[in-house]
Scaffold this active site. Structure first.
Site, PDB file in Angstrom:
ATOM      1  N   ASP A 243       0.849  -1.185   0.000  1.00  0.00           N
ATOM      2  CA  ASP A 243       0.000   0.000   0.000  1.00  0.00           C
ATOM      3  C   ASP A 243       0.884   1.234   0.000  1.00  0.00           C
ATOM      4  O   ASP A 243       2.109   1.134  -0.016  1.00  0.00           O
ATOM      5  CB  ASP A 243      -0.960  -0.004   1.198  1.00  0.00           C
ATOM      6  CG  ASP A 243      -0.230   0.070   2.538  1.00  0.00           C
ATOM      7  OD1 ASP A 243       1.019   0.108   2.539  1.00  0.00           O
ATOM      8  OD2 ASP A 243      -0.901   0.083   3.583  1.00  0.00           O
TER       9      ASP A 243
ATOM     10  N   ASP B 121       1.353   4.966   2.006  1.00  0.00           N
ATOM     11  CA  ASP B 121       0.976   5.747   3.180  1.00  0.00           C
ATOM     12  C   ASP B 121       1.475   7.181   3.043  1.00  0.00           C
ATOM     13  O   ASP B 121       2.619   7.412   2.629  1.00  0.00           O
ATOM     14  CB  ASP B 121       1.577   5.135   4.452  1.00  0.00           C
ATOM     15  CG  ASP B 121       1.139   3.696   4.667  1.00  0.00           C
ATOM     16  OD1 ASP B 121      -0.023   3.393   4.349  1.00  0.00           O
ATOM     17  OD2 ASP B 121       1.952   2.894   5.151  1.00  0.00           O
TER      18      ASP B 121
ATOM     19  N   ASP C 237      -3.349   4.994   2.478  1.00  0.00           N
ATOM     20  CA  ASP C 237      -3.742   5.511   3.793  1.00  0.00           C
ATOM     21  C   ASP C 237      -3.296   6.955   3.886  1.00  0.00           C
ATOM     22  O   ASP C 237      -2.124   7.279   3.622  1.00  0.00           O
ATOM     23  CB  ASP C 237      -3.093   4.705   4.923  1.00  0.00           C
ATOM     24  CG  ASP C 237      -3.647   3.290   5.025  1.00  0.00           C
ATOM     25  OD1 ASP C 237      -4.729   3.043   4.482  1.00  0.00           O
ATOM     26  OD2 ASP C 237      -2.977   2.435   5.645  1.00  0.00           O
TER      27      ASP C 237
END
Length: 494
Positions: free
Chosen positions: A323, A325, A418
């Site tokens: 992912d 961030d 995120d």
């Protein structure tokens, strides 16, 4: 402490080489923990009595004098600074030998009480590195020499997590972390005798791999139906270990099973199943940079002057991640309030979010700082989202225009991102906490609590003895408060 440097030999030192009474005992006084002023005083005192004091450490030195350091610290520091192995060529001495020699007017005989104790090293041709027991004391590079061992231990750690056996999982990960920090490939168990954090179970696995090329336990785990099912189910966005275990016990093994059996799913899990294939693909650094440009554009549009930083594995130098961030703040305290909603609106208006869930900032310093939970879940305003990344030359490393308004795209893929918003006063702690790795952060908190009697979180550092918060504007300041050498992000890959 200023690093040891090669200094020009002064006229005073050249003169003392000719006139000293004890040329057969070249002494180097270590400034570490002593300070420059005291070192200068002791140097003048010794030279006035005819002792040969060397300004710089070299192979000619026979006696190293130190104050308030352990033997391991002195030896490790000298070797790191000079590249010279001091294990057999020099006496590592407490300052008590020096003061006794000054009183006697000659170098006294070195006795056991004078020697700084050094932990024994393994026998063998390879240099054995002095290994600190906390991962936050060690430099752990991204690429290392023992992947064949660490992958096995980390698989067992992951399997322990699936069984919610946190103690066993952490033990395997600590063992793997030690192997990652070694500057050489492990060839035999003898090389591991002096290393910390290697429990009996980890050593059995390592021994079997070194002798047979593989571990039966690791391969059995890898091939087991439960491990493969738990890995597939926990890989779904919005699914944790307990939910996956419950589904496994119901006979569910994959996202396809969830659809086939009509398993009720919440909104996050629905998105996780829908975009499962995309989310299983690694995110490249080039793709992360494209997303970073877009988020930067959004942040600057809704709050000029705000700062954004790419976090996680990409900040540590990784080329791939699961992912992306981002940590966002504004230098003017309080300006960040309400920022997240504006960023989300900007992204949604442009069709860039496939899913998003935002949580508000619930951290209150008076209530939450000193007694953080062990898992260090922070309380920042945060958005968990699935981003719609347009795929074109821009996401494969081309220098083409990266404006969001560009419409000539070939296709798109889903990527997890995120977004975290931090008040500026907490930004240094948030940066440290969101950089990782997970074990490095865990070890930092353990060190703070067990060794320094402090409580560390991604929000604050609290001194439990003095009963007050320690403020910091940089990561370097936090490391200094904790009495640790600063380790850059690229070497926090524990």
């Amino acid at each position: 402490m200023i690093p040891l440097k090669r200094r020009k030999i002064s006229h005073t030192e050249s003169h003392q080489n000719e006139s000293c009474k004890f040329p057969h005992v070249p002494i180097f006084i270590l400034e570490r923990k002593m300070g420059a002023s005291r070192r200068s005083f002791l140097t003048r005192l010794a030279r006035s009595k005819g002792f040969l004091i060397k300004e710089a450490y070299s192979s000619a030195v026979t006696h190293v004098v130190s104050e308030n350091n352990s033997g391991d610290e002195v030896q490790s520091w000298l070797e790191n600074q000079t590249g010279v192995d001091t294990s057999t060529s020099v006496h590592l001495l407490d300052v008590s030998w020096f003061t006794e020699s000054m009183a006697a007017g000659r170098p006294v005989t070195v006795q056991d009480k004078h020697r700084l104790k050094v932990n024994p090293k393994c026998n063998g041709d390879d240099n054995v590195i002095l290994m600190k027991s906390y991962a936050c004391q060690r430099r752990t590079p991204l690429k290392h020499h023992n992947l064949f061992l660490t992958e096995a231990l980390e698989l067992l750690a992951e399997n322990a997590e699936f069984s919610e056996n946190e103690g066993r999982s952490v033990a395997f990960r600590r063992a793997a972390s030690v192997l990652k920090a070694l500057p050489h490939r492990v060839h035999s168990m003898d090389e591991l005798k002096s290393l910390p954090c290697l429990g009996e179970h980890s050593q059995r696995v390592i021994k079997e791999i070194l002798e047979d090329g593989t571990s039966r336990e690791v391969e059995s785990t890898r091939q087991s139906e439960q491990f493969q099912a738990m890995k597939a189910l926990t890989g779904i966005f919005g699914v944790g270990v307990r939910t996956a275990d419950r589904w496994f016990r119901k006979g569910l093994r994959s996202p396809t099973d969830l659809i086939r059996m009509g398993q009720p799913l919440n909104r996050a899990q629905q998105a996780g199943v829908q975009y499962y294939d995309d989310l299983q693909k690694p995110v490249t650094k080039a793709e992360a940079d494209v997303i970073s440009d877009i988020v930067q554009q959004a942040v600057c549009a809704v709050l000029p002057g705000a700062e954004i930083q790419l976090m996680g594995g990409f900040r540590r130098g990784k080329e791939f991640g699961h992912d992306v961030d981002f940590l966002i703040t504004h230098p003017e305290e309080g300006k960040e309030e309400g920022l997240m909603a504006k960023i989300i609106k900007w992204l949604e208006e442009r069709g860039l979010l496939l899913y998003q869930k935002t949580t508000r900032n619930s951290y209150l310093e008076k209530m939450d700082g000193p007694a953080r939970p062990p898992n260090n879940m922070d309380r920042f305003e945060r958005c968990f989202s699935i981003f719609k990344l347009q795929i074109s030359d821009r996401s494969t490393g081309s220098h083409a225009e990266r404006s969001v308004s560009q419409s000539e795209t070939l296709s798109w893929r889903a990527v997890r991102i995120d977004l975290v918003v931090s008040p500026y006063c907490q930004f240094a702690f948030a940066t440290l906490g969101w950089t990782g790795s997970k074990l490095f952060e865990r070890e930092l908190r353990r060190w703070a609590g067990q060794e320094k009697h402090m409580s560390l979180s991604s929000h604050a550092l609290y001194d439990n003895n003095q009963k007050h918060y320690l403020r910091a504007q940089t990561e370097e300041e936090i490391f200094a408060y904790l009495g640790l050498e600063f380790i850059p992000p690229s070497e926090r890959n524990a």
